[in-house]
Design an enzyme around this catalytic site. Structure first.
Site, PDB file in Angstrom:
ATOM      1  N   PRO A  65       0.760  -1.252   0.000  1.00 46.86           N
ATOM      2  CG  PRO A  65      -1.011  -1.589   1.471  1.00 46.86           C
ATOM      3  CD  PRO A  65       0.290  -2.175   1.041  1.00 46.86           C
ATOM      4  CB  THR A  95       2.057   4.871  -4.845  1.00 46.73           C
ATOM      5  OG1 THR A  95       1.448   4.319  -6.018  1.00 46.73           O
ATOM      6  CG2 THR A  95       2.090   6.386  -4.974  1.00 46.73           C
ATOM      7  CE  LYS A 171       0.283   5.476  -9.262  1.00 43.63           C
ATOM      8  NZ  LYS A 171       0.526   4.158  -8.681  1.00 43.63           N
ATOM      9  CE  LYS A 239      -0.461   5.229  -0.351  1.00 46.72           C
ATOM     10  NZ  LYS A 239       0.150   4.799  -1.652  1.00 46.72           N
TER      11      LYS A 239
END
Length: 292
Positions: A65, A95, A171, A239
């Site tokens: 995550p 990520t 990203k 996040k």
């Protein structure tokens, strides 16, 4: 190739299945044994932890995550770094921020291992299963050349962006643009409802006009169905956007449009909707009340 795959969630499991379909041997691990079931049934072998998986593999792929989970998988007591050795290839698809990748690359290089940051992105919900994904890769040319044949099993659009960390940076820019678009889309729907236009009418029009751009992805169907179960939950959005905001601040770049979108998601989380899908923004704005 013998590959260790760590993290078999919504993105990881279909990617692992594609590697098996391409003929690679997989050693897999997830902290939730239930997440491993489909991949084990397809022929993968279970490893008790990241280090054990890495010890028997030529390459390691991580799909977890976020930054804290990457730290645990890579540098924890039973992490991949403990099993790193000359010639090991580490591919991080999660990520995270560029600085974290640069630190990991340095630590793996000290053990003779190659590291690339290779975050993935899909448009359609089933993109990972269909290998319909864009992969943004940061790392030196030799590491990228080693990683490319593996990445081609995962996605059909592979871009070597530059040195370590640049894949992560792109990203985060992608998330910044996409999630800001979703926030404004939800605002437009909410305003339309305030003006008395039915939600169904707005969606029908937007789906066949410029507002229905592919950037919005699957949000139309979720909103139409009133589905606020966690697809891309607000706290997960925060996040990613928190990492993007740190990148923006480091570059001393104002980005006022992005700042407004980030504030909208923060308000949703503070209102108690952190576990709901990001499209909850539409309802919070459409319904009069303190949250709006």
């Amino acid at each position: 190739m013998e590959i260790a795959f760590i993290g078999l969630g919504r993105m990881g499991a279909p990617m692992a299945l594609n590697l098996l379909a391409a003929g690679h041997a997989l050693h897999v691990h997830d902290i939730d044994p239930r997440a491993e079931e489909s991949v084990l049934a397809a022929g993968a072998r279970r490893a008790p932890g990241p280090a054990a998986a890495a010890r028997v593999a030529e390459a390691v792929i991580s799909s977890v995550p976020g930054p804290a989970e990457v730290d645990a998988v890579m540098t924890g007591e039973d992490g991949v770094l403990a099993a790193a050795r000359e010639g090991l290839l580490v591919i991080e698809t999660s990520t995270i921020g560029p600085g974290q990748s640069r630190d990991l690359a340095r630590r793996f290089a000290e053990r003779g291992a190659d590291y690339v940051d290779a975050p993935v992105n899909r448009i359609a919900a089933d993109g990972a299963a269909r290998r319909d994904m864009t992969i943004m890769v940061g790392g030196d040319a030799n590491a990228f050349a080693r990683a490319r044949p593996v990445l081609e099993c995962l996605g059909d659009r592979i871009h070597h962006v530059g040195p370590t960390g640049t894949g992560n940076a792109v990203k985060l820019l992608n998330q910044m643009i996409y999630l800001s678009c979703v926030a404004v889309f939800c605002e437009g729907l909410a305003l339309g409802q305030r003006l008395g236009v039915p939600r169904e009418t707005l969606l029908a029009i937007f789906e066949t006009s410029a507002a229905g751009h592919a950037t919005i992805g699957d949000t139309h169907a979720r909103i139409a169905a009133g589905d606020e179960s966690p697809g891309f939950a607000v706290d997960r959005v925060l996040k990613d956007l928190g990492l993007a905001d740190a990148l923006r601040a480091e570059a001393e770049f104002a980005a006022p449009g992005f700042a407004a979108a980030l504030a909208a998601y923060r308000r949703a989380s503070e209102a108690g909707y952190g576990a709901a899908d990001m499209t909850v923004l539409r309802r919070l704005l459409a319904e009069p009340g303190p949250e709006a």
